[in-house]
Design an enzyme around this catalytic site. Structure first.
Site, short mmCIF file in Angstrom:
data_model
loop_
_atom_site.label_atom_id
_atom_site.label_comp_id
_atom_site.label_asym_id
_atom_site.label_seq_id
_atom_site.Cartn_x
_atom_site.Cartn_y
_atom_site.Cartn_z
N SER A 23 0.83 -1.21 0.00
CA SER A 23 0.00 0.00 0.00
C SER A 23 0.86 1.26 0.00
CB SER A 23 -0.95 0.00 1.20
OG SER A 23 -0.24 0.02 2.42
N GLU A 50 4.58 -6.37 -13.32
CA GLU A 50 4.03 -5.43 -14.30
C GLU A 50 3.88 -4.10 -13.57
OE1 GLU A 50 0.45 -7.50 -14.88
OE2 GLU A 50 1.40 -9.15 -15.92
N TYR A 80 1.09 -26.94 -11.93
CA TYR A 80 1.42 -26.17 -13.13
C TYR A 80 2.35 -27.01 -14.00
CZ TYR A 80 3.49 -22.29 -15.81
OH TYR A 80 3.95 -21.45 -16.80
#
Length: 101
Positions: A23, A50, A80
């Site tokens: 934050s 990103e 995965y």
């Protein structure tokens, strides 16, 4: 938008990993992970970040700008197996095209 990378190599076979910006960085207008905050069970590698800035911000090496946390899993699940981003060592550009090969 910029691409960055975590310092930490992570791996989990039993939990769902998630990545969020702190934050404190968000309050500076620095967004760390715009999409895909969920990781895959069985992923091993560095997280490509990103990074999006709504105003000029200077980022220094080794400053903690995000956090990874883990959720328990109930029931059966598959690990995965794509391998598209598995065991990476650097920043990963999009490999979306591999979904169509």
């Amino acid at each position: 938008m910029y691409l960055g990378r975590t310092n930490e190599f992570t791996r989990t076979d039993r939990y769902v990993p998630m990545l969020e910006g702190r934050s404190s960085t968000g309050r500076l207008g620095l967004f760390i992970h715009v999409t895909a905050g969920f990781g895959d069970i069985g992923f091993a590698g560095y997280w490509t970040l990103e990074i999006f800035c709504v105003q000029p911000v200077r980022i220094y090496p080794n400053v903690e700008i995000c956090q990874i946390y883990y959720h328990d899993i109930d029931g059966e699940y598959d690990l995965y197996t794509s391998g598209k981003y598995q065991n990476n060592s650097g920043i990963q550009a999009s490999l979306l095209y591999k979904d169509f090969e």
